[in-house]
Design an enzyme around this catalytic site. Sequence first.
Site, PDB file in Angstrom:
ATOM      1  N   GLY A   1     100.898  42.057  65.439  1.00 13.61           N
ATOM      2  CA  GLY A   1     102.191  42.711  65.398  1.00 13.61           C
ATOM      3  C   GLY A   1     102.157  44.056  64.706  1.00 13.61           C
ATOM      4  N   VAL A   2     101.347  44.185  63.670  1.00 19.25           N
ATOM      5  CA  VAL A   2     101.268  45.463  62.956  1.00 19.25           C
ATOM      6  C   VAL A   2     100.714  46.560  63.864  1.00 19.25           C
ATOM      7  CG1 VAL A   2      98.980  45.055  61.938  1.00 19.25           C
ATOM      8  CG2 VAL A   2     100.619  46.522  60.759  1.00 19.25           C
TER       9      VAL A   2
ATOM     10  N   GLU B   1     102.509  50.058  65.097  1.00 19.76           N
ATOM     11  CA  GLU B   1     101.841  51.364  65.041  1.00 19.76           C
ATOM     12  C   GLU B   1     101.909  52.071  66.393  1.00 19.76           C
ATOM     13  OE1 GLU B   1      99.865  54.649  63.431  1.00 19.76           O
ATOM     14  OE2 GLU B   1     100.891  52.985  62.442  1.00 19.76           O
TER      15      GLU B   1
ATOM     16  N   HIS C   1      91.449  37.614  65.934  1.00 21.57           N
ATOM     17  CA  HIS C   1      92.893  37.347  66.042  1.00 21.57           C
ATOM     18  C   HIS C   1      93.256  37.027  67.472  1.00 21.57           C
ATOM     19  CE1 HIS C   1      97.267  38.425  65.719  1.00 21.57           C
ATOM     20  NE2 HIS C   1      97.089  37.994  64.497  1.00 21.57           N
TER      21      HIS C   1
ATOM     22  N   ILE D   1      94.930  38.115  70.668  1.00 20.75           N
ATOM     23  CA  ILE D   1      96.309  38.594  70.684  1.00 20.75           C
ATOM     24  C   ILE D   1      96.378  39.838  69.809  1.00 20.75           C
ATOM     25  CG2 ILE D   1      98.689  38.044  70.033  1.00 20.75           C
ATOM     26  CD1 ILE D   1      97.937  35.064  70.474  1.00 20.75           C
TER      27      ILE D   1
END
Length: 138
Positions: A55-56, A60, A46, A52
Amino acid sequence: MDRNEIMQLLPHREPMLLVDRMETDADGIVHAWYTIPDDPFYCRGHFPGNPIVPGVILCEIMAQSTCQLFPEVFKDHLLMYRGLDQVKFRREVHPGDLCETQARLVERKGSIFVCDTTLSVAGQRCAQAHITLAAVPK
């Protein structure tokens, strides 16, 4: 609070413990810090050549940073997501970045906790979320 003290609250362990240090200021806002590792498993695909942080994972990190707002809950409960609202991603986060989060308790209704959170790198806001968590008996 250092990483060892954080592990006394949170059930998370490597590689999913995403807070290195935290403190609460006079206004009750939790400030937490986490340095993204140089080659975390969640960045390997990713994106190749330009890793990068997903977003998840940023969500968290922000959620884990709320733990110092209600430490008494962790004795007999786990905190589980019940909602993510007003989530915004404003800037990319990369391996090696030092993330600073801020978390503030907005509302508590019994076992439900609503928090406003932000995540910044080098003073630049990268993400923000309105996170709802529920205390669930262990």
